[in-house]
Design a protein around this motif. Structure first.
Motif, PDB file in Angstrom:
ATOM      1  N   ASN A  73       7.580   5.718   1.270  1.00 16.09           N
ATOM      2  CA  ASN A  73       6.099   6.106   1.749  1.00 16.09           C
ATOM      3  C   ASN A  73       5.363   5.132   1.419  1.00 16.09           C
ATOM      4  O   ASN A  73       4.122   5.251   1.169  1.00 16.09           O
ATOM      5  CB  ASN A  73       5.588   7.456   1.600  1.00 16.09           C
ATOM      6  CG  ASN A  73       6.306   8.698   2.197  1.00 16.09           C
ATOM      7  OD1 ASN A  73       6.952   8.391   3.203  1.00 16.09           O
ATOM      8  ND2 ASN A  73       6.542   9.877   1.691  1.00 16.09           N
ATOM      9  N   GLU A 129      -1.317   1.004  -7.683  1.00 18.90           N
ATOM     10  CA  GLU A 129      -0.970   2.203  -7.061  1.00 18.90           C
ATOM     11  C   GLU A 129       0.406   2.112  -6.563  1.00 18.90           C
ATOM     12  O   GLU A 129       0.966   3.413  -6.856  1.00 18.90           O
ATOM     13  CB  GLU A 129      -1.765   1.969  -5.686  1.00 18.90           C
ATOM     14  CG  GLU A 129      -1.628   3.019  -4.765  1.00 18.90           C
ATOM     15  CD  GLU A 129      -2.136   2.967  -3.391  1.00 18.90           C
ATOM     16  OE1 GLU A 129      -2.561   3.952  -2.597  1.00 18.90           O
ATOM     17  OE2 GLU A 129      -2.237   1.643  -2.838  1.00 18.90           O
ATOM     18  N   THR A 147       7.496  13.923   0.985  1.00 20.61           N
ATOM     19  CA  THR A 147       7.035  12.988   0.083  1.00 20.61           C
ATOM     20  C   THR A 147       8.358  12.283  -0.077  1.00 20.61           C
ATOM     21  O   THR A 147       9.587  12.355   0.434  1.00 20.61           O
ATOM     22  CB  THR A 147       6.839  13.948  -1.370  1.00 20.61           C
ATOM     23  OG1 THR A 147       8.270  14.279  -1.514  1.00 20.61           O
ATOM     24  CG2 THR A 147       6.017  15.033  -1.162  1.00 20.61           C
ATOM     25  N   THR A 170       0.933  -1.183   0.041  1.00 18.48           N
ATOM     26  CA  THR A 170      -0.136   0.066   0.077  1.00 18.48           C
ATOM     27  C   THR A 170       0.942   1.348   0.126  1.00 18.48           C
ATOM     28  O   THR A 170       1.949   1.238   0.391  1.00 18.48           O
ATOM     29  CB  THR A 170      -1.143   0.038   1.183  1.00 18.48           C
ATOM     30  OG1 THR A 170      -0.163   0.007   2.577  1.00 18.48           O
ATOM     31  CG2 THR A 170      -1.727  -1.148   1.094  1.00 18.48           C
ATOM     32  N   HIS A 187       2.908   5.040  -8.046  1.00 17.42           N
ATOM     33  CA  HIS A 187       3.814   5.986  -7.258  1.00 17.42           C
ATOM     34  C   HIS A 187       5.129   5.977  -7.559  1.00 17.42           C
ATOM     35  O   HIS A 187       5.979   6.842  -7.488  1.00 17.42           O
ATOM     36  CB  HIS A 187       3.578   5.155  -5.808  1.00 17.42           C
ATOM     37  CG  HIS A 187       4.260   5.756  -4.544  1.00 17.42           C
ATOM     38  ND1 HIS A 187       4.100   7.227  -4.147  1.00 17.42           N
ATOM     39  CD2 HIS A 187       5.320   5.194  -3.842  1.00 17.42           C
ATOM     40  CE1 HIS A 187       4.772   7.411  -3.078  1.00 17.42           C
ATOM     41  NE2 HIS A 187       5.649   6.409  -2.859  1.00 17.42           N
ATOM     42  N   LEU A 229       1.223   5.110   1.378  1.00 16.20           N
ATOM     43  CA  LEU A 229       0.532   6.027   2.110  1.00 16.20           C
ATOM     44  C   LEU A 229       0.118   7.432   1.744  1.00 16.20           C
ATOM     45  O   LEU A 229       0.688   7.949   0.803  1.00 16.20           O
ATOM     46  CB  LEU A 229       1.731   6.352   3.185  1.00 16.20           C
ATOM     47  CG  LEU A 229       1.965   5.380   4.314  1.00 16.20           C
ATOM     48  CD1 LEU A 229       3.021   5.657   5.348  1.00 16.20           C
ATOM     49  CD2 LEU A 229       0.865   4.640   4.941  1.00 16.20           C
ATOM     50  N   ASP A 230      -0.969   7.969   2.273  1.00 15.38           N
ATOM     51  CA  ASP A 230      -1.412   9.367   1.946  1.00 15.38           C
ATOM     52  C   ASP A 230      -0.128  10.234   2.556  1.00 15.38           C
ATOM     53  O   ASP A 230       0.269  10.284   3.573  1.00 15.38           O
ATOM     54  CB  ASP A 230      -2.441   9.603   2.717  1.00 15.38           C
ATOM     55  CG  ASP A 230      -2.884  11.166   2.266  1.00 15.38           C
ATOM     56  OD1 ASP A 230      -2.064  11.989   1.684  1.00 15.38           O
ATOM     57  OD2 ASP A 230      -4.046  11.384   2.660  1.00 15.38           O
ATOM     58  N   GLU A 231       0.778  10.772   1.513  1.00 19.21           N
ATOM     59  CA  GLU A 231       1.829  11.609   1.795  1.00 19.21           C
ATOM     60  C   GLU A 231       1.771  12.858   2.631  1.00 19.21           C
ATOM     61  O   GLU A 231       2.333  13.579   3.414  1.00 19.21           O
ATOM     62  CB  GLU A 231       2.714  12.109   0.511  1.00 19.21           C
ATOM     63  CG  GLU A 231       3.256  10.714   0.129  1.00 19.21           C
ATOM     64  CD  GLU A 231       4.186  11.011  -1.095  1.00 19.21           C
ATOM     65  OE1 GLU A 231       4.979  10.381  -0.998  1.00 19.21           O
ATOM     66  OE2 GLU A 231       3.979  11.923  -1.694  1.00 19.21           O
ATOM     67  N   ALA A 232       0.237  13.086   3.055  1.00 12.10           N
ATOM     68  CA  ALA A 232      -0.021  14.216   3.863  1.00 12.10           C
ATOM     69  C   ALA A 232       0.277  13.734   5.322  1.00 12.10           C
ATOM     70  O   ALA A 232       0.357  14.888   5.979  1.00 12.10           O
ATOM     71  CB  ALA A 232      -1.540  14.650   3.681  1.00 12.10           C
TER      72      ALA A 232
END
Length: 601
Positions: A204, A239, A171, A161, A243, A163-166
């Protein structure tokens, strides 16, 4: 079971004879020197019957020995009984290290065998040094145990998976740029990264190839312009492909890392970490060309949490602490009124965690030890043999969770009924040690060795010690044990020791373990912060992340100084302030009593 272990060791000896191997070593490790490993890599457990997370088996024609550390002495004695395997208690006086044992016992010209993929380079080098002059041959290209373990499970393989980089604070592109800068400073053109949690942090991404550790089996080879990620095809999702494309990462098959290194035409000086790169991989690197040996730059970067990560951790720890408080309330209310065992108690707590927003998994299997079982630091209760809880004595529960936004680790020893005056003295000493380290003020430049005595002193004052460190780093949606920071008093060659930096998190978990009687541990997680800076330097302190009461039913203020009582009262006031809003009315009433202030005189 013990008969089966004897048969397995005998079968291994047959394989050793076929391969011309005189001594064969089986560590607890995967191809990446991970602390916890998937079932596929539990060869040492299969061959010895010892189930602890740390241990090394050495087998010769005459003897089989197992080395493990103080956390597992009691457990290992029980599990090795009747197997014919001798226990070597690491760091005990008079007990040889594995290197010393092999040097004493191996004869001129003999062969030492091991799977070079699961032995790190640092250990391989120590073995080379210890056995120099005896003309010992190293056979590291075969896993001899594989022929013995006929029903061995397959390599783990789960989709990765992203990760949401937020929630990461940086990043993957920014992290790659930071690492490339460190490569340049080290005089390296390339960097081979084998350490799984470092690799997950760098890109990430997260995986599920090790129980409770969200990592994927993989390697990375980073140059000034390229990044190659070696990963199993079954783990690659669309995904991940998107990425990887975004940040210039080339995906290659996991099994091709050695051939890639050997066939690469570019002349490159390669940085690698001897403590976290396999002996087999480092041999391939050094056959190829120039290398630079140094710490993975990713390890320190990962350990210093940024403010985005810390803000998520604070919220996750508050919710996690509330779940532990709910558990303690439930346990005290119901013990003796319904059947509760070590296992069902752990299951109830695990269930509470699973209902928290963002819950992913446990961060390690919950340790639930009642009475004398708590004296085994890493005791694992089994449904068939576990103890039933009664309204007497204490239950030690060490547990944690993986969440979107943090990884937790907390231990509380919970009073279920009457306890002895000796136990109260021990419980109070542990609490005082934990609180002393919590309230430390120290100058920048200190390592954990400078700080350990603050937590350990109340135990040493009583001529008692606990056979482990006082603290370790904790990952961010990653492994529950993380370096390079740690808090321990003992210097051990090859063991990492790092300056405590602002943003590093660390556990604070002193304890007392009396074999056959009781075990006590109180554990919080803290974050190092910069305090006052003046002409004497940068002073530092710890912020607490964990907010769970310390059981006042086992606190004896007679063993506390007024300032120590004040520390406890202050901590409990904050526990109530932070956790009460997350509890129902009955739980809040209990928490109010559980955090009541003690008189200062």
């Amino acid at each position: 079971m013990n008969q089966r272990i004897q048969e397995r060791v005998a079968a291994l000896r047959e394989e050793m004879k076929k391969a011309g191997v005189d001594y064969y070593m089986v560590p607890t490790a995967d191809f990446h020197n991970s602390e916890y490993v998937d079932r596929y890599f539990k060869m040492r457990e299969y061959l010895s019957g010892f189930t602890g997370s740390n241990g090394t088996l050495v087998v010769s024609e005459e003897e089989a020995g197992l080395w493990t550390d103080g956390r597992y002495f009691i457990q290992a004695e029980k599990e090795l009984a009747g197997t014919g395997i001798r226990l070597f208690r690491m760091l005990d006086e008079g007990v040889p290290t594995i290197q010393e044992y092999l040097k004493q016992n191996m004869k001129e010209g003999q062969t030492l065998g091991f799977d070079g993929r699961v032995v790190d380079t640092a250990l391989g080098r120590r073995l080379e040094k210890a056995l120099a002059g005896k003309n010992i041959r190293f056979a590291y290209d075969r896993d001899l145990g594989d022929a013995v373990w006929t029903d061995r499970p397959a390599l783990p393989c789960h989709p990765v998976t992203v990760l949401d980089e937020a929630i990461c604070g940086k990043t993957a592109g920014e992290k790659l740029a930071d690492v490339r800068q460190k490569m340049e400073e080290a005089g390296a053109d390339a960097f081979l990264l084998s350490k799984l949690d470092d690799l997950m942090w760098l890109l990430n991404i997260r995986g599920a190839d090790v129980e409770c550790n969200p990592v994927a089996l993989s390697y990375a080879y980073l140059t000034k312009d390229d990044c190659f990620l070696f990963i199993q095809e079954g783990e690659v999702t669309q995904e991940l492909k998107d990425h990887a494309s975004k940040y210039g990462v080339t995906l290659l098959p996991y099994g091709q890392v050695v051939s890639f290194l050997k066939e690469r035409k570019e002349k490159e000086t390669v940085l690698f970490d001897v403590a976290n790169t396999s002996y087999a991989l480092s041999c391939a690197l050094q056959e190829k060309g120039e290398t630079v040996e140094g710490k993975n730059p990713t390890e320190l970067m990962k350990a210093i949490k940024n403010e985005v990560e810390l803000s998520h951790m604070e919220e996750v720890y508050r919710k996690d602490s509330a779940a532990v408080c709910k558990f303690i309330y439930w346990l005290k209310k119901n013990v003796g009124k319904r059947k509760i065992t070590e296992v069902t108690a752990a299951q109830y707590l695990d269930g509470l965690r699973s209902r928290i927003d963002g819950y992913l998994d446990l961060s390690f299997p919950t340790i639930s030890g009642y009475q004398e079982n708590a004296a085994m630091m890493h005791y694992e209760a089994e449904p068939e043999t576990c103890k039933e809880l009664h309204p007497e004595g204490m239950l030690l529960v060490d547990s944690g969770g993986q969440y979107v936004g943090g990884t937790t680790d907390v231990t509380r020893t919970i009073v279920l009924g009457p306890v002895s005056d000796e136990i109260k003295e021990h419980f109070t000493a542990v609490a005082v040690g934990m609180l002393a380290l919590t309230n430390a003020r120290f100058l920048y430049g200190c390592t954990g060795r400078n700080l350990d005595i603050l937590a350990r002193q109340p135990m040493w004052n009583r001529n008692i010690d606990y056979k482990c460190g006082t603290g370790h780093g904790v990952g961010y949606i990653l492994n529950v044990h993380e370096g390079p920071q740690g808090i321990r008093w003992r210097f051990t060659e090859g063991q990492s020791e790092a300056v405590i930096e602002a943003g590093m998190d660390v556990t604070n978990e002193p304890g007392i373990y009396i074999e056959g009687s009781h075990g006590i541990r109180t554990e919080n997680v803290m974050v190092a912060r910069n305090g006052v800076r003046n002409g004497d330097g940068q002073f530092m302190y710890f912020d607490t992340l964990t907010w769970v009461p310390i059981d006042l039913d086992a606190i004896d203020p007679a063993y506390m100084e007024p300032r120590e009582i004040a520390w406890l009262n202050d901590y409990h006031a904050k526990v109530y302030e932070k956790i009460a809003p997350l509890l129902d009315e009955e739980e809040r009433a209990w928490l109010k009593e559980a955090t009541r202030p003690l008189p200062l005189s």
